[in-house]
Each structure stands twice: as structure tokens, then as C-alpha cells.
Design a protein around this motif. Structure first.
Motif, PDB file in Angstrom:
ATOM      1  N   PRO A  45       0.794  -1.239   0.000  1.00  0.00           N
ATOM      2  CA  PRO A  45       0.000   0.000   0.000  1.00  0.00           C
ATOM      3  C   PRO A  45       0.830   1.296   0.000  1.00  0.00           C
ATOM      4  O   PRO A  45       0.538   2.210  -0.775  1.00  0.00           O
ATOM      5  CB  PRO A  45      -0.857  -0.105   1.267  1.00  0.00           C
ATOM      6  CG  PRO A  45      -0.971  -1.572   1.496  1.00  0.00           C
ATOM      7  CD  PRO A  45       0.335  -2.161   1.037  1.00  0.00           C
ATOM      8  N   GLN A  46       1.859   1.376   0.848  1.00  0.00           N
ATOM      9  CA  GLN A  46       2.640   2.615   0.900  1.00  0.00           C
ATOM     10  C   GLN A  46       3.413   2.848  -0.393  1.00  0.00           C
ATOM     11  O   GLN A  46       3.505   3.967  -0.885  1.00  0.00           O
ATOM     12  CB  GLN A  46       3.618   2.613   2.087  1.00  0.00           C
ATOM     13  CG  GLN A  46       2.931   2.675   3.414  1.00  0.00           C
ATOM     14  CD  GLN A  46       3.210   1.432   4.236  1.00  0.00           C
ATOM     15  OE1 GLN A  46       3.593   0.400   3.729  1.00  0.00           O
ATOM     16  NE2 GLN A  46       2.983   1.547   5.543  1.00  0.00           N
ATOM     17  N   VAL A  47       3.964   1.781  -0.936  1.00  0.00           N
ATOM     18  CA  VAL A  47       4.709   1.893  -2.196  1.00  0.00           C
ATOM     19  C   VAL A  47       3.748   2.255  -3.321  1.00  0.00           C
ATOM     20  O   VAL A  47       4.054   3.089  -4.170  1.00  0.00           O
ATOM     21  CB  VAL A  47       5.473   0.585  -2.506  1.00  0.00           C
ATOM     22  CG1 VAL A  47       6.170   0.666  -3.853  1.00  0.00           C
ATOM     23  CG2 VAL A  47       6.460   0.269  -1.395  1.00  0.00           C
ATOM     24  N   ARG A  48       2.565   1.645  -3.320  1.00  0.00           N
ATOM     25  CA  ARG A  48       1.569   1.905  -4.362  1.00  0.00           C
ATOM     26  C   ARG A  48       1.153   3.370  -4.351  1.00  0.00           C
ATOM     27  O   ARG A  48       1.033   3.993  -5.405  1.00  0.00           O
ATOM     28  CB  ARG A  48       0.344   1.004  -4.157  1.00  0.00           C
ATOM     29  CG  ARG A  48      -0.575   1.008  -5.348  1.00  0.00           C
ATOM     30  CD  ARG A  48       0.110   0.261  -6.443  1.00  0.00           C
ATOM     31  NE  ARG A  48      -0.593   0.322  -7.697  1.00  0.00           N
ATOM     32  CZ  ARG A  48       0.010   0.058  -8.832  1.00  0.00           C
ATOM     33  NH1 ARG A  48       1.272  -0.258  -8.879  1.00  0.00           N
ATOM     34  NH2 ARG A  48      -0.653   0.088  -9.947  1.00  0.00           N
ATOM     35  N   ARG A  49       0.909   3.931  -3.159  1.00  0.00           N
ATOM     36  CA  ARG A  49       0.531   5.342  -3.083  1.00  0.00           C
ATOM     37  C   ARG A  49       1.617   6.239  -3.630  1.00  0.00           C
ATOM     38  O   ARG A  49       1.368   7.163  -4.409  1.00  0.00           O
ATOM     39  CB  ARG A  49       0.205   5.717  -1.634  1.00  0.00           C
ATOM     40  CG  ARG A  49      -1.191   5.315  -1.201  1.00  0.00           C
ATOM     41  CD  ARG A  49      -1.585   5.961   0.112  1.00  0.00           C
ATOM     42  NE  ARG A  49      -0.740   5.538   1.250  1.00  0.00           N
ATOM     43  CZ  ARG A  49      -0.940   4.439   1.949  1.00  0.00           C
ATOM     44  NH1 ARG A  49      -1.943   3.635   1.664  1.00  0.00           N
ATOM     45  NH2 ARG A  49      -0.165   4.129   2.954  1.00  0.00           N
ATOM     46  N   LEU A  50       2.859   5.945  -3.255  1.00  0.00           N
ATOM     47  CA  LEU A  50       3.999   6.725  -3.759  1.00  0.00           C
ATOM     48  C   LEU A  50       4.112   6.568  -5.274  1.00  0.00           C
ATOM     49  O   LEU A  50       4.280   7.555  -5.984  1.00  0.00           O
ATOM     50  CB  LEU A  50       5.288   6.277  -3.070  1.00  0.00           C
ATOM     51  CG  LEU A  50       6.560   6.962  -3.542  1.00  0.00           C
ATOM     52  CD1 LEU A  50       6.511   8.446  -3.261  1.00  0.00           C
ATOM     53  CD2 LEU A  50       7.775   6.323  -2.857  1.00  0.00           C
ATOM     54  N   TRP A  51       3.999   5.350  -5.769  1.00  0.00           N
ATOM     55  CA  TRP A  51       4.092   5.089  -7.214  1.00  0.00           C
ATOM     56  C   TRP A  51       2.993   5.837  -7.974  1.00  0.00           C
ATOM     57  O   TRP A  51       3.245   6.414  -9.023  1.00  0.00           O
ATOM     58  CB  TRP A  51       4.026   3.589  -7.483  1.00  0.00           C
ATOM     59  CG  TRP A  51       4.024   3.236  -8.931  1.00  0.00           C
ATOM     60  CD1 TRP A  51       3.007   2.638  -9.618  1.00  0.00           C
ATOM     61  CD2 TRP A  51       5.075   3.443  -9.882  1.00  0.00           C
ATOM     62  NE1 TRP A  51       3.362   2.465 -10.937  1.00  0.00           N
ATOM     63  CE2 TRP A  51       4.632   2.949 -11.119  1.00  0.00           C
ATOM     64  CE3 TRP A  51       6.335   4.006  -9.797  1.00  0.00           C
ATOM     65  CZ2 TRP A  51       5.398   2.996 -12.272  1.00  0.00           C
ATOM     66  CZ3 TRP A  51       7.125   4.047 -10.948  1.00  0.00           C
ATOM     67  CH2 TRP A  51       6.659   3.551 -12.174  1.00  0.00           C
ATOM     68  N   ARG A  52       1.796   5.838  -7.448  1.00  0.00           N
ATOM     69  CA  ARG A  52       0.692   6.542  -8.121  1.00  0.00           C
ATOM     70  C   ARG A  52       0.951   8.045  -8.172  1.00  0.00           C
ATOM     71  O   ARG A  52       0.597   8.699  -9.140  1.00  0.00           O
ATOM     72  CB  ARG A  52      -0.640   6.247  -7.444  1.00  0.00           C
ATOM     73  CG  ARG A  52      -1.206   4.918  -7.790  1.00  0.00           C
ATOM     74  CD  ARG A  52      -1.618   4.865  -9.269  1.00  0.00           C
ATOM     75  NE  ARG A  52      -1.467   3.509  -9.742  1.00  0.00           N
ATOM     76  CZ  ARG A  52      -0.796   3.149 -10.828  1.00  0.00           C
ATOM     77  NH1 ARG A  52      -0.204   4.040 -11.562  1.00  0.00           N
ATOM     78  NH2 ARG A  52      -0.706   1.912 -11.182  1.00  0.00           N
TER      79      ARG A  52
END
Length: 141
Positions: free
Chosen positions: A130-137
């Protein structure tokens, strides 16, 4: 109508990094065995316990998976799309090995395709956090 054209243009532009990644992999595959042997000892000294693991393949396909993820956009959050990203990387890895069969001092190796798919799998697993996904988005908007 204008909005549809603009959306298509954005979709095409988002594919450019993946195309460049594939071109870089293709160019690296065209490197002769003699030239590759100058780089291999460096990585073997860094990771002596992983002599059968090719970090170059891992890193190249980790990045290729990231660029394909970028090209797909928000739909890549779906599990089926994540599997598709890994399969596309694996398929390109197979074509990469076939290409190498025509290069002097190089030969196809199933272990390389394994390492390609490990790199792609690590990308989709990492970006699923989740944290990586938010940053990636935020980065990949």
C-alpha cells in the motif's frame, strides 16, 4: 472527440519508457560474450554466493515491469494485470534469449528467463504494498 484523442495520445506517450527499456535490453543482448565477460567478474565479486543468478537480467526486467506498469496506469492495481505484466516480461525474456542465440559467444539460457521473471515479480509484489503503491501513483500520474 478531442478528449478521446488526448486520452489516446497520453496512453501512447506512457508506453515510450517501456519501448526504450525493451530497446536497451535488445542492445544489451547484442553484446558479444567476450564483452560480457568483462562485466561478469565484477558482479560475481559483489555476490559470490549467487553465481548462477544474473543480476543484470533481474534489474533489467524489474525496470521493464515498472515501465509496463506505468504504461498501463491505474488498471495495473488488479491482480490479473499484475500477472499479465510478469507474463509479458517473461515473453520478452524468451525473445531476448532467442536473439542472443544469434550473437557471438552468447547462447540462450532458461535461467536468464527465470531471473527476468523474478525481477518482474519482485516489481509487482513491491508495488502492491500500500505505501509503495501510493507513492508510485503520485509519481506515475
Amino acid at each position: 472527440m478531442k478528449q478521446t484523442i488526448a486520452k489516446r495520445t497520453v496512453r501512447v506517450l506512457r508506453c515510450i519508457p517501456a519501448v526504450f527499456g525493451m530497446a536497451a535490453i535488445f542492445a544489451a543482448s547484442a553484446t558479444t560474450g567476450e564483452e560480457m565477460n568483462t562485466l561478469l567478474p565484477f558482479f560475481q565479486k559483489l555476490f559470490p554466493q549467487m553465481t548462477s543468478f544474473d543480476w543484470g537480467h533481474f534489474a533489467a526486467y524489474f525496470m521493464l515491469a515498472a515501465t509496463i506498469d506505468f504504461a498501463i496506469g491505474a488498471k495495473s492495481d488488479r491482480l490479473g494485470i499484475k500477472v499479465l505484466i510478469v507474463l509479458l516480461c517473461g515473453l520478452y525474456g524468451i525473445t531476448d534469449e532467442f536473439h542472443q542465440s544469434f550473437v557471438g559467444g552468447r547462447m540462450p539460457d532458461a535461467a536468464d528467463v527465470r531471473n527476468d521473471m523474478i525481477g518482474a515479480t519482485v516489481w509487482v509484489a513491491l508495488v502492491a504494498l500500500p505505501q509503495v503503491r501510493r507513492l508510485w501513483r503520485r509519481i506515475a500520474r
